[in-house]
Design a protein around this motif. Structure first.
Motif, PDB file in Angstrom:
ATOM      1  N   THR A  88       0.802  -1.228   0.000  1.00  0.00           N
ATOM      2  CA  THR A  88       0.000   0.000   0.000  1.00  0.00           C
ATOM      3  C   THR A  88       0.838   1.283   0.000  1.00  0.00           C
ATOM      4  O   THR A  88       0.318   2.359  -0.264  1.00  0.00           O
ATOM      5  N   GLY A  89       2.112   1.170   0.345  1.00  0.00           N
ATOM      6  CA  GLY A  89       2.967   2.364   0.434  1.00  0.00           C
ATOM      7  C   GLY A  89       2.802   3.121   1.738  1.00  0.00           C
ATOM      8  O   GLY A  89       3.407   4.171   1.941  1.00  0.00           O
ATOM      9  N   GLU A  90       1.969   2.595   2.666  1.00  0.00           N
ATOM     10  CA  GLU A  90       1.732   3.361   3.901  1.00  0.00           C
ATOM     11  C   GLU A  90       2.833   3.130   4.935  1.00  0.00           C
ATOM     12  O   GLU A  90       3.525   2.108   4.925  1.00  0.00           O
ATOM     13  N   LEU A  91       2.931   4.120   5.833  1.00  0.00           N
ATOM     14  CA  LEU A  91       3.915   4.077   6.922  1.00  0.00           C
ATOM     15  C   LEU A  91       3.362   3.182   8.033  1.00  0.00           C
ATOM     16  O   LEU A  91       2.288   3.455   8.571  1.00  0.00           O
ATOM     17  N   VAL A  92       4.095   2.112   8.376  1.00  0.00           N
ATOM     18  CA  VAL A  92       3.581   1.194   9.404  1.00  0.00           C
ATOM     19  C   VAL A  92       4.521   1.049  10.604  1.00  0.00           C
ATOM     20  O   VAL A  92       4.239   0.293  11.527  1.00  0.00           O
ATOM     21  N   GLY A  93       5.628   1.766  10.558  1.00  0.00           N
ATOM     22  CA  GLY A  93       6.538   1.658  11.693  1.00  0.00           C
ATOM     23  C   GLY A  93       7.827   2.394  11.399  1.00  0.00           C
ATOM     24  O   GLY A  93       7.947   3.102  10.397  1.00  0.00           O
ATOM     25  N   GLU A 104       4.703  15.717 -11.918  1.00  0.00           N
ATOM     26  CA  GLU A 104       5.060  16.985 -11.265  1.00  0.00           C
ATOM     27  C   GLU A 104       5.332  16.821  -9.768  1.00  0.00           C
ATOM     28  O   GLU A 104       5.603  17.790  -9.077  1.00  0.00           O
ATOM     29  N   LEU A 105       5.279  15.576  -9.258  1.00  0.00           N
ATOM     30  CA  LEU A 105       5.469  15.374  -7.820  1.00  0.00           C
ATOM     31  C   LEU A 105       6.850  15.889  -7.391  1.00  0.00           C
ATOM     32  O   LEU A 105       7.871  15.454  -7.902  1.00  0.00           O
ATOM     33  N   ALA A 106       6.849  16.845  -6.461  1.00  0.00           N
ATOM     34  CA  ALA A 106       8.128  17.408  -6.008  1.00  0.00           C
ATOM     35  C   ALA A 106       8.830  16.393  -5.119  1.00  0.00           C
ATOM     36  O   ALA A 106       8.179  15.656  -4.379  1.00  0.00           O
ATOM     37  N   THR A 107      10.162  16.336  -5.189  1.00  0.00           N
ATOM     38  CA  THR A 107      10.897  15.421  -4.318  1.00  0.00           C
ATOM     39  C   THR A 107      10.694  15.863  -2.872  1.00  0.00           C
ATOM     40  O   THR A 107      10.997  16.999  -2.516  1.00  0.00           O
ATOM     41  N   PRO A 108      10.142  14.986  -2.035  1.00  0.00           N
ATOM     42  CA  PRO A 108       9.838  15.413  -0.675  1.00  0.00           C
ATOM     43  C   PRO A 108      11.094  15.588   0.188  1.00  0.00           C
ATOM     44  O   PRO A 108      12.146  15.018  -0.102  1.00  0.00           O
ATOM     45  N   ALA A 119       0.243  13.956   8.573  1.00  0.00           N
ATOM     46  CA  ALA A 119      -0.201  14.019   7.170  1.00  0.00           C
ATOM     47  C   ALA A 119       0.462  12.885   6.402  1.00  0.00           C
ATOM     48  O   ALA A 119       1.485  13.082   5.744  1.00  0.00           O
ATOM     49  N   PRO A 120      -0.110  11.665   6.498  1.00  0.00           N
ATOM     50  CA  PRO A 120       0.577  10.498   5.932  1.00  0.00           C
ATOM     51  C   PRO A 120       0.575  10.443   4.404  1.00  0.00           C
ATOM     52  O   PRO A 120       1.311   9.660   3.816  1.00  0.00           O
ATOM     53  N   ASP A 121      -0.215  11.305   3.764  1.00  0.00           N
ATOM     54  CA  ASP A 121      -0.356  11.173   2.315  1.00  0.00           C
ATOM     55  C   ASP A 121       0.930  11.443   1.541  1.00  0.00           C
ATOM     56  O   ASP A 121       1.178  10.805   0.521  1.00  0.00           O
ATOM     57  N   ALA A 122       1.740  12.397   2.039  1.00  0.00           N
ATOM     58  CA  ALA A 122       2.949  12.757   1.276  1.00  0.00           C
ATOM     59  C   ALA A 122       3.857  11.539   1.123  1.00  0.00           C
ATOM     60  O   ALA A 122       4.281  11.192   0.015  1.00  0.00           O
ATOM     61  N   LEU A 123       4.129  10.841   2.241  1.00  0.00           N
ATOM     62  CA  LEU A 123       5.012   9.670   2.180  1.00  0.00           C
ATOM     63  C   LEU A 123       4.345   8.542   1.393  1.00  0.00           C
ATOM     64  O   LEU A 123       4.989   7.854   0.598  1.00  0.00           O
ATOM     65  N   ARG A 124       3.017   8.359   1.630  1.00  0.00           N
ATOM     66  CA  ARG A 124       2.334   7.249   0.939  1.00  0.00           C
ATOM     67  C   ARG A 124       2.365   7.464  -0.577  1.00  0.00           C
ATOM     68  O   ARG A 124       2.660   6.549  -1.333  1.00  0.00           O
ATOM     69  N   THR A 125       2.091   8.693  -1.024  1.00  0.00           N
ATOM     70  CA  THR A 125       2.086   8.971  -2.467  1.00  0.00           C
ATOM     71  C   THR A 125       3.477   8.749  -3.051  1.00  0.00           C
ATOM     72  O   THR A 125       3.639   8.137  -4.100  1.00  0.00           O
ATOM     73  N   TRP A 126       4.473   9.237  -2.313  1.00  0.00           N
ATOM     74  CA  TRP A 126       5.859   9.080  -2.779  1.00  0.00           C
ATOM     75  C   TRP A 126       6.221   7.592  -2.860  1.00  0.00           C
ATOM     76  O   TRP A 126       6.773   7.125  -3.862  1.00  0.00           O
ATOM     77  N   SER A 127       5.888   6.846  -1.807  1.00  0.00           N
ATOM     78  CA  SER A 127       6.245   5.422  -1.768  1.00  0.00           C
ATOM     79  C   SER A 127       5.518   4.658  -2.878  1.00  0.00           C
ATOM     80  O   SER A 127       6.106   3.790  -3.535  1.00  0.00           O
TER      81      SER A 127
END
Ligand code: C2E
Ligand code: CA
Ligand code: CA
Length: 385
Positions: free
Chosen positions: A126-131, A372-376, A353-361
């Motif tokens: 899923t790309g989500e942060l889990v730990g 156009e996604l900027a490098t976080p 705001a978990p979306d930034a990392l999830r979208t990037w991952s």
């Protein structure tokens, strides 16, 4: 007996003169070590031969046998002295350095020079942060930042790694409870991994400390993972297994770190109560260079799953590697491509705001990101020393 040894050492001489040769010989052995001691012993042995007239004057019959005996004694005494002085000298120096290092570690803990950074762990599906993995940092006031790969092995040798582990466990628990208090994490959905050393599993102290800290911060054990390498685990398996069974009763997960290097072996996995296998980054890097790299990785992942163990790939540095991991159904991943180790405030921001990392991952894992996604910021942060 002593008189006999003294007389043999003098090569049967009744004069004191051959004994005088021992003074420079011993001095040379202490100062310059075994090679010079050997040369000095032979020289002294040969030079003591011409003392014959003195021996004769003293009424001793000097024979070639006596001469050889003297030479042998000179050489042997020189070598023994060199060995003892070197051995005891280096042992003393090592113990002094270890004592100084133990004091530095105590000062570092008391003076807040140690701190933790946290590297996000991503669920690959899923790309989500889990730990996150807690990684210790030492900001030394005069020497600057010291890498854990340098000071942890030193602490292990000096016998004070338990002090570092106690600090890391206490600080990780404090941080975990702060994130819960702020409402950023709940239950055991966000797991915090802590690295431990082999000697931490000797005896009761780690389990007791974990129990204390979990109780103090009202945390469930299931929000913690302990990471240990298999080499550390097998070096003291019987005693380690007792501690691991205790950890089970606290509901703490166990991860085998750096899997695939050193003595790690899939055949042994079933012997330990393991929840996660952390596949070493060398395995991941091999994907780029070795045509068999993908098949080897697949074998590790599939076997981990067959044993009911989660597979975590560490050191993922490129999108191409991330995509192979998703294709092979690895469960979790960690690496610079997703996020570098971060200060705790940065993890706060990711949890808020978990979306930034999830979208990037997601983009790393699929290769389909908005152009156009900027490098976080968590990608571009300076590498940690
Ligand atoms: P480790 O447990 O294997 O930790 C992962 C190391 O890899 C970390 O280095 C991390 O910054 C680095 N890393 C993460 N992602 C990537 C990547 O994509 N590429 C590359 N090249 N490296 C990546 P760090 O923080 O310097 O720690 C080094 C080692 O020091 C750790 O290896 C662990 O063995 C030890 N260590 C760190 N913190 C602790 C601690 O609190 N206690 C103990 N006992 N050992 C620790
Ligand atoms: Ca680790
Ligand atoms: Ca590792």
């Amino acid at each position: 007996m002593l008189a006999w040894v003294a007389s043999m050492a003098a090569g049967g001489s009744k004069t004191a003169l051959p004994h005088a040769f021992y003074i420079p010989l011993i001095a040379a052995a202490i100062r310059f070590g075994p090679r010079v001691a050997l040369a000095a012993g032979v020289t002294a042995g040969l030079a003591a031969g011409p003392l014959l007239p003195l021996d004769v004057a003293a009424g001793t019959t000097q024979t070639p046998g006596n001469w050889v005996t003297r030479l042998v004694f000179f050489v042997v005494i020189g070598q023994i002295t060199a060995y003892l002085s070197h051995y005891s000298g280096s042992a003393i120096a090592t113990e002094r350095a270890n004592r100084r290092f133990r004091r530095d570690v105590e000062e570092a803990i008391a003076g807040r020079q140690l701190r933790l950074e946290y590297q996000p762990v991503i669920r690959v599906a899923t790309g989500e942060l889990v730990g996150a993995e807690a990684l210790v940092r030492w900001d030394h006031p005069t020497r600057g930042p010291i890498r854990p790969s340098v000071f942890i092995p030193h602490a292990e040798r000096a016998g004070c790694v338990d002090r570092v582990t106690n600090f890391v466990v206490a600080e990780a628990c404090r941080q975990a409870s702060e994130w819960r208090r702020k409402g950023l994490v709940a239950g055991s959905t966000f797991k915090l991994a802590v690295n431990i050393s082999g000697s931490d599993l000797d005896g009761e102290h780690l389990v007791a400390h974990l129990r204390d800290q979990l109780g103090k911060h009202d945390l469930p054990g299931s929000c913690l993972v302990l990471e240990i390498t298999e080499t550390d685990l097998v070096s003291n398996l019987d005693r380690a297994l007792d501690s691991l069974r205790e950890l089970r009763t606290l509901d703490i997960d166990l991860a085998i770190d750096d899997f695939g290097v050193g003595e790690s072996s899939l055949a042994n996995l079933h012997r330990y109560p393991v929840d996660v296998v952390k596949i070493d980054r060398l395995f991941i890097a091999r994907l780029d260079t070795d045509p068999d790299g993908k098949n080897m990785l697949r074998a590790v992942i599939d076997l981990s799953h067959a044993m009911g163990v989660s597979a975590l790939a560490e050191g993922v540095e490129t999108g191409a590697q991330a995509r192979v991991l998703r294709e092979l159904h690895v469960d979790l991943a960690q690496g610079f491509v997703f996020a570098r180790p971060q200060r705790p405030e940065a993890i706060d921001a990711m949890l808020v705001a978990p979306d930034a990392l999830r979208t990037w991952s997601e983009m790393c894992l699929t290769g389909n990101g908005p152009a156009e996604l900027a490098t976080p910021a968590f990608m571009t942060a300076d590498p940690v020393v």
